[in-house]
Motif scaffolding. Sequence first.
Motif, PDB file in Angstrom:
ATOM      1  N   PRO A 255      38.257  33.753  50.753  1.00 51.72           N
ATOM      2  CA  PRO A 255      37.952  35.170  50.518  1.00 51.72           C
ATOM      3  C   PRO A 255      38.253  35.619  49.095  1.00 51.72           C
ATOM      4  O   PRO A 255      37.562  36.497  48.557  1.00 51.72           O
ATOM      5  CB  PRO A 255      38.836  35.908  51.533  1.00 51.72           C
ATOM      6  CG  PRO A 255      39.889  34.946  51.932  1.00 51.72           C
ATOM      7  CD  PRO A 255      39.268  33.594  51.824  1.00 51.72           C
ATOM      8  N   VAL A 256      39.277  35.041  48.467  1.00 54.21           N
ATOM      9  CA  VAL A 256      39.583  35.407  47.080  1.00 54.21           C
ATOM     10  C   VAL A 256      38.440  34.977  46.162  1.00 54.21           C
ATOM     11  O   VAL A 256      38.019  35.722  45.266  1.00 54.21           O
ATOM     12  CB  VAL A 256      40.922  34.781  46.625  1.00 54.21           C
ATOM     13  CG1 VAL A 256      41.100  34.934  45.119  1.00 54.21           C
ATOM     14  CG2 VAL A 256      42.089  35.444  47.347  1.00 54.21           C
ATOM     15  N   VAL A 257      37.905  33.778  46.378  1.00 53.16           N
ATOM     16  CA  VAL A 257      36.764  33.313  45.579  1.00 53.16           C
ATOM     17  C   VAL A 257      35.557  34.222  45.800  1.00 53.16           C
ATOM     18  O   VAL A 257      34.825  34.539  44.854  1.00 53.16           O
ATOM     19  CB  VAL A 257      36.426  31.848  45.924  1.00 53.16           C
ATOM     20  CG1 VAL A 257      35.088  31.434  45.303  1.00 53.16           C
ATOM     21  CG2 VAL A 257      37.534  30.921  45.440  1.00 53.16           C
ATOM     22  N   ARG A 258      35.353  34.667  47.037  1.00 49.99           N
ATOM     23  CA  ARG A 258      34.218  35.562  47.315  1.00 49.99           C
ATOM     24  C   ARG A 258      34.376  36.897  46.596  1.00 49.99           C
ATOM     25  O   ARG A 258      33.402  37.449  46.094  1.00 49.99           O
ATOM     26  CB  ARG A 258      34.063  35.760  48.820  1.00 49.99           C
ATOM     27  CG  ARG A 258      33.405  34.593  49.522  1.00 49.99           C
ATOM     28  CD  ARG A 258      32.978  34.943  50.939  1.00 49.99           C
ATOM     29  NE  ARG A 258      34.103  35.024  51.842  1.00 49.99           N
ATOM     30  CZ  ARG A 258      34.600  33.989  52.516  1.00 49.99           C
ATOM     31  NH1 ARG A 258      34.069  32.789  52.364  1.00 49.99           N
ATOM     32  NH2 ARG A 258      35.609  34.144  53.345  1.00 49.99           N
ATOM     33  N   VAL A 259      35.594  37.422  46.548  1.00 51.37           N
ATOM     34  CA  VAL A 259      35.827  38.663  45.797  1.00 51.37           C
ATOM     35  C   VAL A 259      35.524  38.447  44.321  1.00 51.37           C
ATOM     36  O   VAL A 259      34.870  39.261  43.666  1.00 51.37           O
ATOM     37  CB  VAL A 259      37.279  39.147  45.982  1.00 51.37           C
ATOM     38  CG1 VAL A 259      37.575  40.319  45.041  1.00 51.37           C
ATOM     39  CG2 VAL A 259      37.524  39.570  47.423  1.00 51.37           C
ATOM     40  N   GLY A 294      33.892  26.612  45.979  1.00 48.63           N
ATOM     41  CA  GLY A 294      32.991  27.147  44.965  1.00 48.63           C
ATOM     42  C   GLY A 294      33.686  27.902  43.860  1.00 48.63           C
ATOM     43  O   GLY A 294      33.068  28.713  43.163  1.00 48.63           O
ATOM     44  N   GLY A 295      34.972  27.623  43.662  1.00 45.57           N
ATOM     45  CA  GLY A 295      35.726  28.349  42.651  1.00 45.57           C
ATOM     46  C   GLY A 295      35.246  28.115  41.233  1.00 45.57           C
ATOM     47  O   GLY A 295      35.243  29.032  40.422  1.00 45.57           O
ATOM     48  N   VAL A 296      34.837  26.889  40.914  1.00 41.39           N
ATOM     49  CA  VAL A 296      34.394  26.590  39.546  1.00 41.39           C
ATOM     50  C   VAL A 296      33.186  27.439  39.176  1.00 41.39           C
ATOM     51  O   VAL A 296      33.138  28.068  38.107  1.00 41.39           O
ATOM     52  CB  VAL A 296      34.069  25.088  39.403  1.00 41.39           C
ATOM     53  CG1 VAL A 296      33.430  24.816  38.041  1.00 41.39           C
ATOM     54  CG2 VAL A 296      35.329  24.246  39.579  1.00 41.39           C
ATOM     55  N   THR A 297      32.219  27.490  40.061  1.00 37.20           N
ATOM     56  CA  THR A 297      31.012  28.282  39.797  1.00 37.20           C
ATOM     57  C   THR A 297      31.345  29.766  39.673  1.00 37.20           C
ATOM     58  O   THR A 297      30.833  30.462  38.781  1.00 37.20           O
ATOM     59  CB  THR A 297      29.988  28.075  40.921  1.00 37.20           C
ATOM     60  OG1 THR A 297      29.673  26.681  41.017  1.00 37.20           O
ATOM     61  CG2 THR A 297      28.720  28.861  40.652  1.00 37.20           C
ATOM     62  N   ALA A 298      32.195  30.266  40.568  1.00 35.99           N
ATOM     63  CA  ALA A 298      32.572  31.686  40.524  1.00 35.99           C
ATOM     64  C   ALA A 298      33.275  32.027  39.220  1.00 35.99           C
ATOM     65  O   ALA A 298      33.024  33.085  38.610  1.00 35.99           O
ATOM     66  CB  ALA A 298      33.463  32.028  41.713  1.00 35.99           C
ATOM     67  N   LEU A 299      34.150  31.163  38.762  1.00 39.55           N
ATOM     68  CA  LEU A 299      34.885  31.402  37.517  1.00 39.55           C
ATOM     69  C   LEU A 299      33.952  31.377  36.312  1.00 39.55           C
ATOM     70  O   LEU A 299      34.061  32.213  35.405  1.00 39.55           O
ATOM     71  CB  LEU A 299      35.987  30.351  37.363  1.00 39.55           C
ATOM     72  CG  LEU A 299      37.127  30.448  38.383  1.00 39.55           C
ATOM     73  CD1 LEU A 299      37.895  29.132  38.456  1.00 39.55           C
ATOM     74  CD2 LEU A 299      38.066  31.601  38.027  1.00 39.55           C
ATOM     75  N   LEU A 300      33.020  30.424  36.300  1.00 43.99           N
ATOM     76  CA  LEU A 300      32.067  30.363  35.193  1.00 43.99           C
ATOM     77  C   LEU A 300      31.128  31.560  35.201  1.00 43.99           C
ATOM     78  O   LEU A 300      30.722  32.066  34.146  1.00 43.99           O
ATOM     79  CB  LEU A 300      31.275  29.056  35.255  1.00 43.99           C
ATOM     80  CG  LEU A 300      32.081  27.783  34.960  1.00 43.99           C
ATOM     81  CD1 LEU A 300      31.232  26.538  35.208  1.00 43.99           C
ATOM     82  CD2 LEU A 300      32.591  27.800  33.520  1.00 43.99           C
ATOM     83  N   ASN A 301      30.775  32.039  36.396  1.00 45.47           N
ATOM     84  CA  ASN A 301      29.944  33.243  36.485  1.00 45.47           C
ATOM     85  C   ASN A 301      30.663  34.445  35.879  1.00 45.47           C
ATOM     86  O   ASN A 301      30.043  35.281  35.217  1.00 45.47           O
ATOM     87  CB  ASN A 301      29.587  33.533  37.942  1.00 45.47           C
ATOM     88  CG  ASN A 301      28.564  32.561  38.492  1.00 45.47           C
ATOM     89  OD1 ASN A 301      27.870  31.875  37.733  1.00 45.47           O
ATOM     90  ND2 ASN A 301      28.464  32.468  39.798  1.00 45.47           N
TER      91      ASN A 301
END
Length: 612
Positions: A255-259, A294-301
């Motif tokens: 959920p943190v990654v989704r936020v 999917g944290g890497v993609t979220a962080l790069l976004n």
Amino acid sequence: MGEATGEEAAAASQEPELADEQGRLAAALDAISSLVSDSLSASLFPLKWQLIRDRLNRLHAGLADITIDDDDNNGRCDAFACLLRAVAATAREGRELVPRSQGRSYGGGKLRLRSDLDVLSAALDAHVARLDELHASGALTRARALVVPRPPPGAARDDVRFYVRDLLARLRVGGAEMRREAAAALAEALRCGGGVDGDRYARAVVASEDGVGVLVALLECPDARVREEALEAVSLIAAHDAHRGDLVVGGVVAPVVRVLDSAGPAAAARERAARVLCRLTENSDNAWAVAAHGGVTALLNACTDHGSGGGNGSGELVCAACRVLRNLAGVDEIRKYMVADAGAVPVLVALAQGGAADDASQIHAMELLAAMATTGDGGDGSVREAIIQEGAVESLVAALDPSSPRSSKSREVALRAIDALCLSSSQTAPGGATDRLHAAGFLDRVLSLLRLNGDSALQHCALKAAHRLCCHASSEEARKAVGDAGFMPELVGVLLHAKSPEAREMAAEALCALVSVHRNRKRFVQAEDRGVAQVLQLLRPDEEKPSATTRFLLSTLTHLAESSSGRRKIVSSEHVRNLEKLAQANVPEAKRIVKKLGGSKLRSIFHGIWSL
């Protein structure tokens, strides 16, 4: 008796309505309690029934929190009455499903039962949402519930546990406003407790039954205030290393990654989410959990949003995202995925170049590029090659431009990143890296930084880069290029004025490496009027044992003495006495130089010093 007034008649007409509403409320509460009690005997689909009980408890808490008074208007009565009737009807329908869930009568089979339970759950969700709407509109009046005060600092452990359990209960079953207050109170307790008290509150949450689960559920709450307070609470708990594993096992990462990756939440919520991940990934064991969700993609976004000037990314968000990515880059497989598949390098190079990014974001991007290039056993050549091929070298050199609005700190980081990518002695720079540096004007940039006055930190970084260029150059041509650029007099200047022994040693070694090349040696002797004399002046014959700087200077003089013009410059200098004293002190390098100077016409100058 006189006739009743109009106001008395109206009041009399409201009494049955008020009584009816109180009755409907009592009936709804009774129906909910009965269904909760009956559902405990259900053996089929226990998880679905647990979710249904959670929703029933929320409804019960929200309805029990309402005061019925005489001031309520008809509009409120109608809406509230409809809700109460619907809740009671749904609860009665739910009780009919209990026998079928006990395995005695399928009534259509398990698939039909599963579908009916999903319908029941959806209906309860709708009732909860409608109750929250009525609360938010101000149409309902909340009863004055007992609020447990926060224990004072140093309170007993049982008092802390009781307070935390009370807050978690309110978060689990409370109405919208109650949950907001409870979430804020929990975050405040974790924040203001600090030190030992803060750890006690964090431990109480983790140790409570489903404590982490309650916070995980709140992370996806549609109420932004509740969600942000829950994020803050999770972040404060993650600050304690002992509890990070409990948070990850409890399921906070997804959920943190989704936020973080959602466009809906405000920048403040996304920043909090990034800070949570940063704290969690300080332990490399948790890096895989972030990458797997999917944290890497979220962080790069998040970095892309800010670097492009769009989205709701902020400088603080980008800095936090880069810190998380740096933690993730410590794992070889994740670092290679970031470069090969996730497209991290173009994003970071774009950030380092500037554009819409602020200075702090640029600094973090450059530090991350350097970390990705050097992390692991001796660094990963393929990763470094990919970074260089994406234009990182040119971007970093551009950051050194004195006309750019970069801070001194940004230039320092750029120099360190260049050192990590292209100059470090522990690495083998990819082919063409040095050529890229020269083509981008790196030598001129470093030379201008060496001439700085008053910025010792940046000048020291420039000296380190010059030292790398001179001492670790892969070819004589590279040293010639450094000499042609005019580094030798600047290195002598550093030797004359630097206070740091380390700086003087680096300058002496770099100068020695440059004059080992014939063309540089000839330039130093012929073009620098005071160069040879200054080197002799820098010798310290009074040293009990020659320092590393003195030995590099003697090696420099050894190279200079290889030519007749160099020997003449040494002999004619007023500071040649320093060399003589070192020779008298039996310093081998000094004796060899004097012996070389003592041949032919120059021998008479040293006659009587000692017998050669």
